[in-house]
Motif scaffolding. Structure first.
Motif, PDB file in Angstrom:
ATOM      1  N   PRO A   1      -3.733  -5.612   8.151  1.00 26.45           N
ATOM      2  CA  PRO A   1      -2.633  -4.687   7.873  1.00 26.45           C
ATOM      3  C   PRO A   1      -1.372  -5.053   8.650  1.00 26.45           C
ATOM      4  N   ARG A   2      -0.240  -4.825   7.998  1.00 26.53           N
ATOM      5  CA  ARG A   2       1.060  -5.015   8.645  1.00 26.53           C
ATOM      6  C   ARG A   2       2.041  -4.046   8.005  1.00 26.53           C
ATOM      7  N   GLY A   3       2.226  -2.900   8.658  1.00 26.22           N
ATOM      8  CA  GLY A   3       3.085  -1.880   8.072  1.00 26.22           C
ATOM      9  C   GLY A   3       2.521  -1.400   6.759  1.00 26.22           C
ATOM     10  N   GLU A   4       3.330  -1.464   5.712  1.00 30.17           N
ATOM     11  CA  GLU A   4       2.913  -0.970   4.400  1.00 30.17           C
ATOM     12  C   GLU A   4       2.304  -2.063   3.534  1.00 30.17           C
ATOM     13  N   TRP A   5       1.878  -3.158   4.150  1.00 28.56           N
ATOM     14  CA  TRP A   5       1.208  -4.228   3.414  1.00 28.56           C
ATOM     15  C   TRP A   5      -0.126  -4.546   4.069  1.00 28.56           C
ATOM     16  N   VAL A   6      -1.029  -5.061   3.276  1.00 29.14           N
ATOM     17  CA  VAL A   6      -2.284  -5.618   3.793  1.00 29.14           C
ATOM     18  C   VAL A   6      -2.393  -7.042   3.266  1.00 29.14           C
ATOM     19  N   TYR A   7      -2.488  -7.997   4.175  1.00 25.36           N
ATOM     20  CA  TYR A   7      -2.688  -9.388   3.776  1.00 25.36           C
ATOM     21  C   TYR A   7      -4.173  -9.606   3.495  1.00 25.36           C
ATOM     22  N   ARG A   8      -4.445 -10.214   2.352  1.00 26.66           N
ATOM     23  CA  ARG A   8      -5.827 -10.558   2.007  1.00 26.66           C
ATOM     24  C   ARG A   8      -5.945 -12.081   1.905  1.00 26.66           C
ATOM     25  N   LEU A   9      -6.816 -12.652   2.722  1.00 25.23           N
ATOM     26  CA  LEU A   9      -7.068 -14.083   2.701  1.00 25.23           C
ATOM     27  C   LEU A   9      -8.548 -14.295   2.415  1.00 25.23           C
TER      28      LEU A   9
ATOM     29  N   THR B   1       0.803  -1.218   0.000  1.00 26.34           N
ATOM     30  CA  THR B   1       0.000   0.000   0.000  1.00 26.34           C
ATOM     31  C   THR B   1       0.838   1.272   0.000  1.00 26.34           C
ATOM     32  N   GLY B   2       2.096   1.203   0.462  1.00 24.51           N
ATOM     33  CA  GLY B   2       2.950   2.388   0.498  1.00 24.51           C
ATOM     34  C   GLY B   2       2.815   3.223   1.748  1.00 24.51           C
ATOM     35  N   GLU B   3       1.716   3.057   2.479  1.00 24.33           N
ATOM     36  CA  GLU B   3       1.477   3.794   3.714  1.00 24.33           C
ATOM     37  C   GLU B   3       0.852   2.843   4.732  1.00 24.33           C
ATOM     38  N   PRO B   4       1.112   3.044   6.013  1.00 24.60           N
ATOM     39  CA  PRO B   4       0.433   2.220   7.018  1.00 24.60           C
ATOM     40  C   PRO B   4      -1.074   2.435   6.945  1.00 24.60           C
ATOM     41  N   GLY B   5      -1.841   1.372   7.152  1.00 30.27           N
ATOM     42  CA  GLY B   5      -3.296   1.489   7.085  1.00 30.27           C
ATOM     43  C   GLY B   5      -3.964   0.489   8.001  1.00 30.27           C
ATOM     44  N   ASP B   6      -5.308   0.495   7.975  1.00 32.78           N
ATOM     45  CA  ASP B   6      -6.049  -0.414   8.842  1.00 32.78           C
ATOM     46  C   ASP B   6      -6.756  -1.520   8.065  1.00 32.78           C
ATOM     47  N   GLY B   7      -6.533  -1.611   6.782  1.00 37.90           N
ATOM     48  CA  GLY B   7      -7.150  -2.651   5.976  1.00 37.90           C
ATOM     49  C   GLY B   7      -8.506  -2.280   5.416  1.00 37.90           C
ATOM     50  N   SER B   8      -9.118  -1.207   5.929  1.00 36.12           N
ATOM     51  CA  SER B   8     -10.471  -0.852   5.486  1.00 36.12           C
ATOM     52  C   SER B   8     -10.514  -0.466   4.016  1.00 36.12           C
ATOM     53  N   VAL B   9      -9.500   0.250   3.552  1.00 42.23           N
ATOM     54  CA  VAL B   9      -9.491   0.690   2.153  1.00 42.23           C
ATOM     55  C   VAL B   9      -9.463  -0.517   1.222  1.00 42.23           C
ATOM     56  N   GLN B  10      -8.575  -1.472   1.516  1.00 39.64           N
ATOM     57  CA  GLN B  10      -8.493  -2.666   0.676  1.00 39.64           C
ATOM     58  C   GLN B  10      -9.756  -3.503   0.772  1.00 39.64           C
ATOM     59  N   ALA B  11     -10.351  -3.551   1.964  1.00 41.58           N
ATOM     60  CA  ALA B  11     -11.591  -4.316   2.130  1.00 41.58           C
ATOM     61  C   ALA B  11     -12.716  -3.713   1.295  1.00 41.58           C
ATOM     62  N   ARG B  12     -12.858  -2.384   1.333  1.00 42.83           N
ATOM     63  CA  ARG B  12     -13.906  -1.738   0.538  1.00 42.83           C
ATOM     64  C   ARG B  12     -13.647  -1.904  -0.954  1.00 42.83           C
ATOM     65  N   HIS B  13     -12.371  -1.815  -1.341  1.00 48.13           N
ATOM     66  CA  HIS B  13     -12.030  -1.993  -2.757  1.00 48.13           C
ATOM     67  C   HIS B  13     -12.406  -3.399  -3.219  1.00 48.13           C
ATOM     68  N   PHE B  14     -12.099  -4.401  -2.413  1.00 43.69           N
ATOM     69  CA  PHE B  14     -12.431  -5.781  -2.770  1.00 43.69           C
ATOM     70  C   PHE B  14     -13.941  -5.958  -2.868  1.00 43.69           C
TER      71      PHE B  14
END
Length: 274
Positions: A102-110, A35-48
């Motif tokens: 989320p983990r730092g600048e990555w978001v794991y998606r399972l 993601t390039g920036e720390p996050g909480d996973g919500s952005v990727q979850a909404r995108h998915f």
């Protein structure tokens, strides 16, 4: 589970299934999204949800029938977001649960799917989720080893601090980055990394001081300017952050990332306007 096998999903993800293609099919797809920036996973979850779970549209495991909202959750001891959906799969009604960790600048998606007709698979998925562990990445272990094997050298310390910050350990990154700055004070990128480590660990004034010193050593360096932008944002001054960002944009008008950040800040200011 024993008997599951690796599959090629055509997109470079780690995908596994129980080997069935119709009735009784169950799957797991795992991916680390940078993601390039720390996050909480919500952005990727909404995108998915908005891109892969469109009602009535067919995906890799079936047509989406219903989708739930984002749910705060925990996976492997880490905060996560979860989405549940129902699909019309090749073997009939299919459950889907997607996790975003989320983990730092990555978001794991399972993403897990299993057939509605075989509810025992739900317990299998529960066991798989319970066994998830987030170990230290190999690259970070190598960086730790290099810093120990070559003590007192700026490069390995800078690499270690960079890795720690990117993998969500900014407070641990401060010490090696500060040591690297002392060993190579003119290296602007290290000072920028140190400022980010301070900001991401909640040490705002220390971060602003590091950003100011980066600007002294790199007065026309856009990374140092961006650190100043982060300083103003951390202090809550969006207008001043935009001024600093516009200054950086004048030096490098073709930088797409700076252009996107400028647009986001302008939108934030417009939203704040009475």
């Amino acid at each position: 589970p024993e008997g599951w096998r690796r599959e090629d999903d055509g997109r470079g993800r780690r995908a596994f299934s129980n080997g069935l293609t119709g009735l009784g099919r169950a799957t797991l797809a795992a991916e680390a999204i940078e993601t390039g920036e720390p996050g909480d996973g919500s952005v990727q979850a909404r995108h998915f949800r908005d891109e892969a779970l469109v009602l009535g549209v067919a995906g890799p495991e079936g047509r989406t029938v219903s989708v739930g909202g984002l749910e705060p959750a925990s996976l492997g001891g880490r905060p996560a977001q979860r989405i549940r959906a129902e699909l019309d799969g090749a073997g009939g009604p299919t459950h889907l649960v997607a996790w975003f960790v989320p983990r730092g600048e990555w978001v794991y998606r399972l993403v897990f799917t299993w057939p509605h007709a075989y509810p025992a698979y739900g317990r299998v998925v529960e066991r798989m989720v319970a066994d998830v562990r987030f170990e230290e990445p190999a690259g970070l272990r190598i960086a730790r080893a290099r810093a120990l094997l070559v003590p007192g050298v700026a490069g390995p310390l800078r690499e270690l601090g960079h890795g720690l910050r990117r993998w969500g350990l900014p407070a641990d990154a401060v010490e090696p980055l500060a040591s690297a700055v002392r060993l190579a004070p003119a290296h602007v990128d290290t000072r920028v990394e140190l400022a980010r480590a301070f900001f991401e660990s909640g040490q705002v004034e220390e971060g602003c001081h590091a950003a100011a010193e980066a600007r002294v050593y790199g007065p026309s360096d856009t990374g140092a300017m961006e650190a100043g932008v982060r300083c103003e944002l951390a202090r809550g001054d969006t207008a001043k952050a935009l001024l600093r960002l516009e200054e950086a944009r004048r030096l490098d008008p073709r930088d797409a990332r700076l252009r996107a950040a400028e647009g986001a800040l302008k939108a934030a200011l417009e939203a704040q306007a009475p």
